[in-house]
Design a protein around this motif. Structure first.
Motif, PDB file in Angstrom:
ATOM      1  N   UNK A  25      15.680  -3.845  -6.811  1.00  0.00           N
ATOM      2  CA  UNK A  25      15.218  -5.218  -6.571  1.00  0.00           C
ATOM      3  C   UNK A  25      13.772  -5.387  -7.029  1.00  0.00           C
ATOM      4  N   UNK A  26      12.987  -4.308  -6.965  1.00  0.00           N
ATOM      5  CA  UNK A  26      11.597  -4.426  -7.421  1.00  0.00           C
ATOM      6  C   UNK A  26      11.518  -4.336  -8.938  1.00  0.00           C
ATOM      7  N   UNK A  27      12.425  -3.569  -9.540  1.00  0.00           N
ATOM      8  CA  UNK A  27      12.492  -3.565 -11.009  1.00  0.00           C
ATOM      9  C   UNK A  27      12.842  -4.968 -11.491  1.00  0.00           C
ATOM     10  N   UNK A  28      13.812  -5.604 -10.805  1.00  0.00           N
ATOM     11  CA  UNK A  28      14.228  -6.956 -11.187  1.00  0.00           C
ATOM     12  C   UNK A  28      13.061  -7.933 -10.996  1.00  0.00           C
ATOM     13  N   UNK A  29      12.394  -7.818  -9.857  1.00  0.00           N
ATOM     14  CA  UNK A  29      11.242  -8.687  -9.590  1.00  0.00           C
ATOM     15  C   UNK A  29      10.201  -8.546 -10.695  1.00  0.00           C
ATOM     16  N   UNK A  30       9.982  -7.300 -11.132  1.00  0.00           N
ATOM     17  CA  UNK A  30       8.912  -7.047 -12.095  1.00  0.00           C
ATOM     18  C   UNK A  30       9.290  -7.430 -13.520  1.00  0.00           C
ATOM     19  N   UNK A  33      -6.861  -1.815  12.055  1.00  0.00           N
ATOM     20  CA  UNK A  33      -5.742  -0.879  12.187  1.00  0.00           C
ATOM     21  C   UNK A  33      -4.435  -1.543  11.733  1.00  0.00           C
ATOM     22  N   UNK A  34      -4.247  -2.813  12.103  1.00  0.00           N
ATOM     23  CA  UNK A  34      -3.040  -3.526  11.661  1.00  0.00           C
ATOM     24  C   UNK A  34      -3.034  -3.671  10.142  1.00  0.00           C
ATOM     25  N   UNK A  35      -4.228  -3.889   9.563  1.00  0.00           N
ATOM     26  CA  UNK A  35      -4.320  -4.009   8.108  1.00  0.00           C
ATOM     27  C   UNK A  35      -3.922  -2.691   7.452  1.00  0.00           C
ATOM     28  N   UNK A  36      -4.387  -1.579   8.019  1.00  0.00           N
ATOM     29  CA  UNK A  36      -4.027  -0.270   7.469  1.00  0.00           C
ATOM     30  C   UNK A  36      -2.514  -0.046   7.618  1.00  0.00           C
ATOM     31  N   UNK A  37      -1.957  -0.454   8.764  1.00  0.00           N
ATOM     32  CA  UNK A  37      -0.508  -0.355   8.957  1.00  0.00           C
ATOM     33  C   UNK A  37       0.244  -1.183   7.923  1.00  0.00           C
ATOM     34  N   UNK A  38      -0.276  -2.376   7.626  1.00  0.00           N
ATOM     35  CA  UNK A  38       0.353  -3.211   6.594  1.00  0.00           C
ATOM     36  C   UNK A  38       0.268  -2.536   5.246  1.00  0.00           C
ATOM     37  N   UNK A  39      -0.904  -1.984   4.950  1.00  0.00           N
ATOM     38  CA  UNK A  39      -1.071  -1.313   3.665  1.00  0.00           C
ATOM     39  C   UNK A  39      -0.121  -0.138   3.536  1.00  0.00           C
ATOM     40  N   UNK A  40      -0.011   0.640   4.614  1.00  0.00           N
ATOM     41  CA  UNK A  40       0.872   1.816   4.575  1.00  0.00           C
ATOM     42  C   UNK A  40       2.334   1.387   4.422  1.00  0.00           C
ATOM     43  N   UNK A  41       2.775   0.425   5.241  1.00  0.00           N
ATOM     44  CA  UNK A  41       4.185   0.027   5.162  1.00  0.00           C
ATOM     45  C   UNK A  41       4.487  -0.611   3.810  1.00  0.00           C
ATOM     46  N   UNK A  42       3.525  -1.404   3.286  1.00  0.00           N
ATOM     47  CA  UNK A  42       3.754  -2.034   1.987  1.00  0.00           C
ATOM     48  C   UNK A  42       3.817  -1.010   0.861  1.00  0.00           C
ATOM     49  N   UNK A  43       2.961  -0.015   0.930  1.00  0.00           N
ATOM     50  CA  UNK A  43       2.936   1.069  -0.052  1.00  0.00           C
ATOM     51  C   UNK A  43       4.317   1.727  -0.153  1.00  0.00           C
ATOM     52  N   UNK A  44       5.038   1.769   0.989  1.00  0.00           N
ATOM     53  CA  UNK A  44       6.313   2.483   1.021  1.00  0.00           C
ATOM     54  C   UNK A  44       7.519   1.597   0.758  1.00  0.00           C
ATOM     55  N   UNK A  45       7.328   0.271   0.715  1.00  0.00           N
ATOM     56  CA  UNK A  45       8.488  -0.604   0.515  1.00  0.00           C
ATOM     57  C   UNK A  45       9.210  -0.394  -0.812  1.00  0.00           C
ATOM     58  N   UNK A  46       8.516  -0.017  -1.900  1.00  0.00           N
ATOM     59  CA  UNK A  46       9.259   0.133  -3.164  1.00  0.00           C
ATOM     60  C   UNK A  46      10.278   1.277  -3.145  1.00  0.00           C
ATOM     61  N   UNK A  65      17.091   8.466   7.146  1.00  0.00           N
ATOM     62  CA  UNK A  65      17.664   7.593   8.161  1.00  0.00           C
ATOM     63  C   UNK A  65      17.903   6.179   7.658  1.00  0.00           C
ATOM     64  N   UNK A  66      17.513   5.222   8.492  1.00  0.00           N
ATOM     65  CA  UNK A  66      17.741   3.818   8.184  1.00  0.00           C
ATOM     66  C   UNK A  66      16.390   3.130   8.113  1.00  0.00           C
ATOM     67  N   UNK A  67      15.425   3.798   7.460  1.00  0.00           N
ATOM     68  CA  UNK A  67      14.038   3.372   7.604  1.00  0.00           C
ATOM     69  C   UNK A  67      13.736   2.076   6.870  1.00  0.00           C
ATOM     70  N   UNK A  68      14.371   1.802   5.748  1.00  0.00           N
ATOM     71  CA  UNK A  68      13.918   0.676   4.922  1.00  0.00           C
ATOM     72  C   UNK A  68      14.021  -0.683   5.619  1.00  0.00           C
ATOM     73  N   UNK A  69      15.147  -1.038   6.265  1.00  0.00           N
ATOM     74  CA  UNK A  69      15.167  -2.340   6.957  1.00  0.00           C
ATOM     75  C   UNK A  69      14.094  -2.424   8.038  1.00  0.00           C
ATOM     76  N   UNK A  70      13.819  -1.301   8.698  1.00  0.00           N
ATOM     77  CA  UNK A  70      12.814  -1.312   9.760  1.00  0.00           C
ATOM     78  C   UNK A  70      11.415  -1.504   9.183  1.00  0.00           C
ATOM     79  N   UNK A  71      11.149  -0.750   8.111  1.00  0.00           N
ATOM     80  CA  UNK A  71       9.847  -0.870   7.467  1.00  0.00           C
ATOM     81  C   UNK A  71       9.635  -2.298   6.964  1.00  0.00           C
ATOM     82  N   UNK A  72      10.724  -2.868   6.431  1.00  0.00           N
ATOM     83  CA  UNK A  72      10.676  -4.221   5.878  1.00  0.00           C
ATOM     84  C   UNK A  72      10.283  -5.235   6.947  1.00  0.00           C
TER      85      UNK A  72
END
Lengths: 434, 286
Positions: free
Chosen positions: A87-92, A145-158, A195-202
């Motif tokens: 989906x990110x390849x398509x987006x890009x 801290x929330x900003x860092x959490x956002x950065x970390x979770x966003x970094x891993x979404x791809x 596990x089932x991490x991606x929907x949760x991270x999302x």
């Protein structure tokens, strides 16, 4: 003001009695010093993040099920990929403006976290966290801290190879928690890694964290509005009673608008020039695969550093294991966060100054503070550098082993030395603005 | 944010009207023209799928032009004003938070109410169990047992000769392909004799040895093998293990060896496990 706008404002005022609060807001005083704009940079970059993030969310699929990508990317066409990566390849490659907005989103995330850190440094160094602003300091630190959490979770979404590696390390850190490790890791990931991490991270990245940030930012600004800004010392003005500066309307509004637009222009230009985390740079994550360039974003490099230099010691005590990931990846970051939250109260114990404080202090005025900031900054910078010890070794033509040992010795010694040196320097200088 | 007092006007300390000049008007007009052209270029670039370099540059030019115009227009229209605002002082506990006076106290009932609220809060934690994985999955072990066939990520079985000297291969148990915790690295040593604490009787021939691929430090895959030094290397934090000496840690943060997997060959000549790993797999569990 054009007659049309004037008529519209009159209409609005007749219905919601807006004139008085609007005028109060327009007269709100803003100090003119540039360092008071760092928080605005954070606010505007967050707005850019939300706007571009809404766009990106429409094309994102948080599933790791394999699909065959059939778009225009030459690298990935016809390949079987995890759906999220596809989906990110398509987006890009196949969505109008997708690549641009993805890059702007990434660039703004770096600006957001950087601006939060710079803003925090301004507040700490000038003593703006002191009574009556302790609460807003605590909220601000939470926002970082929330900003860092956002950065970390966003970094891993791809779900690229960097994301997979970084998620695997998070899984390890959770596992290392005494007694609760297994339920924590399995509970967070919904099963054994991945596990089932991606929907949760999302959902954490697009709903929970931005919602919390928006809410807390609103509270932060409302409290700021009640308390007013701190004041750089000025002859003839009692900064404890009054704050001096430009009213919000009109010059400050023009300045802030210009800042927001200028920031937008900067991240847009950077997106034209820099392939911020492009999907073509790293392939999709596959189980049991990693890459030599595996690394977190810059704001978590210090955790990478402490994981690298921690000595090979693991000992069993009281029915649990004290491991490197536990000490370096869990306990040390928690201790630093706790120190951040406790700092205003620690300093007050050391320097009891009764009453409210509205006038900014010189960064070297309080030796205890200069020492604390120097110690923490040196520690984080050293650990950040340790996260690239192999690169440093290559650049200096040394063996990775000697660089590793240099960091193992420097990290415990240099921060206390820097703290002591900075405090002594501050004491000797005796600088103050008032 | 309204003030209670009706003191509305600005307390102006300084007021300065910038000298009018033709320059500003030209700059504002030119910036607006740039913005309009750049914005149109941006829209066309997005719609026609032009390069991201053009899209980004056009958007940047449009926003920068607008920023410049706003900054230059303000001093042409408004004076520069410096003002002072009084800080609100707290009014102290003499001022009531509400003007409705209580008529009774009922402390016990209040406490009961708070306790009931607490029970509701605690009960609402129970659905957190939804995050927990199914029980079967949580208690699966590594998936390796006597007779389990080693298969490649594609699912095909692998024979001893499929790994060239000095080479490595990633394999899984035949019923657990892609299970991260079960990943195994097959290593064919070259030019070095395996020594203690390697279990020689767990090898096939005198050079094919199998270790868990999950680093015992932070759990990254140990993916690189240096044939010259027989070193297994994890790129995450530079953990290094000596493949000829039971995968003993030689450098970096790991404190435990990669556990060795006992190997055997089945009747068809394919590699099988002769049992489970010789030690705990992966990083420490607290």
């Amino acid at each position: 003001m054009t007659p049309l706008v004037g008529r519209m404002l009159d209409t609005l005022d007749e219905r919601v009695a807006l004139r008085r609060p609007a005028r109060h807001l327009a007269n709100k005083v803003f100090p003119s010093h540039w360092s008071f704009l760092l928080g605005e940079v954070a606010l505007f970059s967050f707005m850019i993040l939300v706007a571009t993030g809404v766009f990106l969310t429409m094309f994102y699929r948080p599933s790791t099920a394999p699909v065959v990508y059939t778009g225009t990317s030459a690298i990935y066409a016809g390949r079987e990929l995890p759906e999220v990566f596809a989906s990110i390849v398509r987006l890009s490659h196949d969505v109008d403006g997708g690549l641009l907005f993805r890059r702007i989103h990434r660039a703004s995330s770096h600006v957001f976290i950087g601006a939060c850190i710079a803003h925090l440094l301004r507040v700490v160094l000038t003593g703006a966290f002191r009574r009556p602003r302790e609460l807003n300091y605590l909220i601000g630190l939470t926002l970082l801290l929330l900003a860092v959490g956002s950065g970390y979770s966003g970094h891993n979404l791809p779900y690229d190879v960097l994301a997979g590696t970084s998620l695997r390390i998070l899984y390890t850190l959770l596992l290392s928690v005494p007694y609760l490790g297994e339920p924590l890791a399995l509970g967070a990931f919904g099963g054994e890694f991945p596990g089932d991490i991606m929907p949760r991270l999302f959902v954490v990245h697009v709903l929970a964290l931005p919602g919390l940030i928006a809410g807390l930012m609103t509270v932060h600004l409302l409290i700021l509005g009640r308390q007013t800004h701190t004041q750089l010392p000025r002859t003839g003005i009692d900064g404890a009673q009054r704050v001096v500066g430009e009213p919000l309307w009109p010059w400050q509004a023009a300045r802030s608008t210009g800042l927001a637009l200028g920031l937008g222009a900067t991240v847009a230009l950077s997106a034209a020039l820099v392939p911020w985390s492009d999907v073509d740079l790293h392939g999709p994550f596959e189980i049991a695969q990693t890459t030599n360039t595996a690394q977190p974003d810059w704001f978590l490099f210090w955790v990478e550093g402490v994981l690298r230099i921690y000595p090979p010691i693991e000992f069993h005590v009281a029915g649990t294991v004290v491991s490197g990931p536990l000490v370096g990846g869990v306990l040390l970051p928690l201790a630093l966060v706790a120190l951040g939250y406790a700092y205003p109260f620690l300093e007050r114990r050391r320097h009891p100054e009764p009453g409210d404080h509205h006038v900014a202090q010189h960064p070297l005025q309080i030796p205890f503070r200069a020492g604390a900031v120097a110690g923490v900054v040196v520690l984080l910078v050293l650990l950040t550098l340790a996260g690239g010890n192999d690169v440093i070794a290559r650049l200096l033509g040394l063996s990775t082993e000697s660089v590793l040992w240099a960091f193992r010795i420097a990290v415990p010694l240099a921060p206390p030395l820097a703290a002591w040196g900075a405090a002594a320097h501050a004491r000797a200088q005796g600088r103050r603005w008032t | 944010m309204g003030t209670s007092e009706d003191e509305e006007g600005l307390d102006i300390l300084q007021r300065r009207v910038p000298a009018p000049g033709p320059g500003n008007a030209v700059v504002v007009a030119a910036a607006c023209a740039v913005t309009a052209i750049a914005a149109a270029t941006f829209a066309v670039a997005v719609l026609t799928g032009a390069s991201v370099a053009l899209q980004g540059t056009a958007l940047a030019a449009a926003l920068a032009g607008l920023a410049l115009a706003v900054r230059r227009l303000a001093p042409a229209v408004f004076p520069h004003v410096e003002t002072a605002e009084d800080r609100d002082a707290p009014e102290g506990s003499d001022v009531p938070l509400s003007d409705v006076e209580p008529v009774g106290r009922r402390p016990l009932l209040r406490r009961v109410l708070v306790a009931a609220g607490g029970v509701v809060g605690l009960a609402l934690l129970a659905p957190l169990s939804a995050l927990r994985p199914p029980r079967a999955e949580a208690e699966r072990g590594t998936g390796w047992a006597r007779g389990t066939r080693l298969v490649m990520p594609t699912g095909e079985p692998i024979a001893a000769d499929d790994v060239p000297p000095g080479g490595i291969a990633t394999v899984f148990p035949s019923d657990g392909v892609g299970r991260e915790i079960a990943a195994v690295l097959l290593v064919r040593l070259s030019g070095v004799a395996p020594a203690d604490p390697t279990r020689l009787d767990w090898m096939v021939g005198d050079d094919l040895v199998a270790y868990s691929k999950v680093c015992t430090h932070a759990g990254c895959p140990v993916g690189l093998f240096s044939e010259r030094t027989s070193t297994l290397f994890c790129p995450c934090h530079q953990s290094s293990f000596d493949a000829a000496r039971g995968a003993t840690p030689t450098f970096g943060p790991p404190s435990r060896p990669l556990p060795q997997l006992p190997l055997a060959v089945d009747g068809e000549g394919y590699l099988i496990a002769a049992g489970d790993f010789g030690g705990p797999v992966g990083p420490a569990v607290g």
